[in-house]
Structures are given as C-alpha cells and as structure tokens.
Design a protein around this motif. Sequence first.
Motif, PDB file in Angstrom:
ATOM      1  N   GLY A 139      -4.057 188.154  23.190  1.00  0.00           N
ATOM      2  CA  GLY A 139      -4.959 187.093  23.701  1.00  0.00           C
ATOM      3  C   GLY A 139      -4.653 185.842  23.185  1.00  0.00           C
ATOM      4  O   GLY A 139      -4.487 185.441  21.982  1.00  0.00           O
ATOM      5  N   GLY A 140      -4.649 184.752  24.336  1.00  0.00           N
ATOM      6  CA  GLY A 140      -4.708 183.255  23.768  1.00  0.00           C
ATOM      7  C   GLY A 140      -3.209 183.110  23.038  1.00  0.00           C
ATOM      8  O   GLY A 140      -2.206 183.338  23.587  1.00  0.00           O
ATOM      9  N   SER A 141      -3.660 182.323  21.997  1.00  0.00           N
ATOM     10  CA  SER A 141      -2.364 182.146  21.258  1.00  0.00           C
ATOM     11  C   SER A 141      -1.719 183.040  20.527  1.00  0.00           C
ATOM     12  O   SER A 141      -0.699 182.989  20.105  1.00  0.00           O
ATOM     13  N   GLY A 142      -2.446 184.217  20.547  1.00  0.00           N
ATOM     14  CA  GLY A 142      -1.824 185.460  19.949  1.00  0.00           C
ATOM     15  C   GLY A 142      -0.530 186.105  20.630  1.00  0.00           C
ATOM     16  O   GLY A 142      -0.049 186.907  20.174  1.00  0.00           O
ATOM     17  N   SER A 167      -3.798 188.399  27.839  1.00  0.00           N
ATOM     18  CA  SER A 167      -4.998 187.911  28.513  1.00  0.00           C
ATOM     19  C   SER A 167      -5.068 186.360  27.997  1.00  0.00           C
ATOM     20  O   SER A 167      -4.991 185.825  27.097  1.00  0.00           O
ATOM     21  N   ALA A 168      -5.806 185.713  28.842  1.00  0.00           N
ATOM     22  CA  ALA A 168      -6.048 184.233  28.838  1.00  0.00           C
ATOM     23  C   ALA A 168      -7.470 183.961  29.556  1.00  0.00           C
ATOM     24  O   ALA A 168      -7.859 184.521  30.315  1.00  0.00           O
ATOM     25  N   THR A 193       1.750 192.093  32.467  1.00  0.00           N
ATOM     26  CA  THR A 193       0.518 192.318  33.382  1.00  0.00           C
ATOM     27  C   THR A 193      -0.367 190.953  32.776  1.00  0.00           C
ATOM     28  O   THR A 193      -0.543 190.967  31.462  1.00  0.00           O
ATOM     29  N   LEU A 194      -0.723 190.021  33.455  1.00  0.00           N
ATOM     30  CA  LEU A 194      -1.298 189.051  32.968  1.00  0.00           C
ATOM     31  C   LEU A 194      -2.705 188.927  33.360  1.00  0.00           C
ATOM     32  O   LEU A 194      -3.160 189.177  34.518  1.00  0.00           O
ATOM     33  N   VAL A 195      -3.688 188.897  32.503  1.00  0.00           N
ATOM     34  CA  VAL A 195      -5.182 189.172  32.941  1.00  0.00           C
ATOM     35  C   VAL A 195      -6.034 187.752  32.409  1.00  0.00           C
ATOM     36  O   VAL A 195      -5.852 187.339  31.346  1.00  0.00           O
ATOM     37  N   CYS A 196      -6.910 187.243  33.439  1.00  0.00           N
ATOM     38  CA  CYS A 196      -7.374 186.051  33.266  1.00  0.00           C
ATOM     39  C   CYS A 196      -9.067 186.375  33.216  1.00  0.00           C
ATOM     40  O   CYS A 196      -9.497 187.232  34.202  1.00  0.00           O
ATOM     41  N   ALA A 206      -5.134 190.299  37.541  1.00  0.00           N
ATOM     42  CA  ALA A 206      -6.318 190.950  37.040  1.00  0.00           C
ATOM     43  C   ALA A 206      -7.334 190.117  36.616  1.00  0.00           C
ATOM     44  O   ALA A 206      -6.942 188.778  35.875  1.00  0.00           O
ATOM     45  N   THR A 207      -8.591 190.132  36.671  1.00  0.00           N
ATOM     46  CA  THR A 207      -9.617 189.333  35.783  1.00  0.00           C
ATOM     47  C   THR A 207     -10.308 190.151  35.109  1.00  0.00           C
ATOM     48  O   THR A 207     -10.718 191.440  35.217  1.00  0.00           O
ATOM     49  N   GLY A 208     -11.238 189.422  34.079  1.00  0.00           N
ATOM     50  CA  GLY A 208     -12.237 190.160  33.440  1.00  0.00           C
ATOM     51  C   GLY A 208     -11.415 190.450  31.943  1.00  0.00           C
ATOM     52  O   GLY A 208     -10.520 189.735  31.449  1.00  0.00           O
ATOM     53  N   ARG A 209     -12.046 191.346  31.249  1.00  0.00           N
ATOM     54  CA  ARG A 209     -11.634 191.626  29.919  1.00  0.00           C
ATOM     55  C   ARG A 209     -11.089 192.929  29.990  1.00  0.00           C
ATOM     56  O   ARG A 209     -11.184 193.882  30.966  1.00  0.00           O
TER      57      ARG A 209
END
Length: 358
Positions: A139-142, A167-168, A193-196, A206-209
């Motif tokens: 997630g993010g900079s992780g 995730s971003a 897979t990129l999740v926003c 994909a969106t959400g958590r």
Amino acid sequence: MNAYASIQASDVVPTMRQRRWAQKTRDIVLCRRVIDETHDVKTFVLTSAAGRMFCFSAGQYVLVHLRINGATITRAYSVSSPPTRPLDLQITVKRTQGGLTSNWIHDHLTPGSEIEIEGPLGSFNLDKLPSEKPVFLSGGSGVTPTMSMLRALTDRADDREIRFIHSAKTPGDIIFRAELEALAARFPNIQVTLVCGQGGPAWTGATGRIDGRMLLSLVPDLQKRTVFACGPEGYMKTARACLDAIGFPPAQYHEESFGGSNGSRSELGLAISSSVRFVRSGVEHRCAPGETLLDAARNCGIYIPTACQQGVCGTCRIAKLSGEVTMDDLGGLNAKEKSAGYVLACCSRPRGTVLLDA
C-alpha cells in the motif's frame, strides 16, 4: 582455450573487497540521478563514492544519516532497486507534509550530492523467507521493498507464479505504475493488480479497499501461497484482517510495516508513576505520562541510536535489566531478542521503575 582461463586471482580480490558493504558498514554515496515517480514521490539513484558494489537481499532497508539544521538525523528507507543490479542503490521517498527528512531529501538531494548510508538491514527479504508461489501486497510507499523483490525475480527470469497487488489513493499516486504494467505484459507468470481508493474517468481498474473476497478472486489458491506485505500501519491492519477472516496460515505471512499513529499510545501509562534508571550512566529520570524510553534518554542527554522511531527498524533496541514496559513495536524485534530482554526505546513506555543497560 577456456574463456575463463585469463581471469586471475588478482582480478577477483578487488571485487570481493567491494562487496564488504554487505557487512552493515557505513558508506559515503553520491546521488547520481533523481527520478520523479509521482507528484510527491522521487527515486534517488545512489553510487558508492569508494567504488563498492552493493550486496543486499531484496526487501532490506538502509539507514540514511543526514545533517539537517545542525542536527544529526537518521531515517530508515527500504531499497527499491534489486540486488541483481549492484552498481547502484535506489531509495524511493515520498514527501510527507511536515516531514523533516523526506522534505530535506526532496529539496536538497540532487545529482552530485553526497550523503552517508548504513546497511543493509532487515529480515524482510527473499533470501531469509523463500517462497515457491509469492503474493506481494503493498500500500502506498510500501511498494518499495516488494518492488525490489519483484525486480530481482524478473531480472533472474524466475518462472514462479507471482501475484502482485498494490493499493494507492488515486491512479496518480501509483508508484512504478508503468513498470509494473510492463512487467506484467512481458512475463506471463506475473499478474499485477492495481487497486485505487478513488478512481477517475479514465480508471478501469479495481477501486475501494482490499478485502478477503477480493484477494480470493485474484488469487484463488491463496491458502497455498506465501504473502509478503508492506505499507502504512492502517493498510497493514486491513491486510491482516482480510487474511485472518479467510483463515490464512500465519506461518505463510511476512510483513514490513511503515508505521503510523496509534491512537492508544498517548493514553498509555497515564495513571502509573514511572521512572527510568540508566545503569551504566548512573542517571535516573522520572517520566512524564506517556513518555517513551527514548524520550527519557534524550531528556538525560543519553544517546540511543534511532531511525524510524515507529517500532519498525529495530535500531533503538536496548537491553532492559528489570522492570516492565508497554511496547508498541511493529516488528522491530524478533522473538529471540524479546526473550533476551531487549526492548525498543522509541515505542516502549515504563510501567513503574525500569532499569536499562545504558
């Protein structure tokens, strides 16, 4: 004639000397290039001033030692480049609002600049945690340590089935997006897979958590895989909850948390009168409510090395001789260190009188 016959021992020895950086030593490095990744994230390409090659494991981090406004500041940053490219070392830094170090790095670390680093450090790495079918959650900079792992695997043309889920907040916040999409297109064994959290008019992903249902739909055989997760603590709590909900085996889960605030920390020890005695220094300090061991040391002028100050890196570990503390570590100590009596000064608060070996 054998093509390798001309290689002499004298040619090998300098290379072996170059790799001594791997023994947790400090080194002066030159900033060779700065790469803009997103609107608030930059990658800094570093080269050893002494000509050493960088030998580390994918997923590890380095300590960056800086002089800012006359003070020595140390922070931990994951290496985002892979060990398969040993001539350079890259750290990818997100500018944090109000963050002293990240803002200084963004504003002052330019091509030709020199800084001091120490490393490599960290047990979150592919060499110590092998996996036949890895899943990377970030997630993010992780994304930085997991990107180092993915780059190492693709550089070696590894044929394992790899699942990479990142995730971003928004599409514009996806670090390494172009490279991730290119790797997925080039290697059929890699699924990215990129999740926003928030999409946009042009976003079709994909969106959400992330949740348990999403993870199982993306990785149906998740229970048979090994998960490597990294991100801010809020993201990590969500990831853990998702995996717990589906009964994922804890032994197959490995994480590196980038810390984050914990609302309960400020309430710890409010009703307990506490003090810290630094045995070797012969100093005793009465603690204010919520004060950490690191705070107590600083108030007494006692030096304890520190880096992340969030219970992640383990730099501030110190031997507790007696007494009780409440410790909110995020993986900075292993089980052996805890059983030996070590605590993390940055996130430990005394409960009563505590004696430290300092």
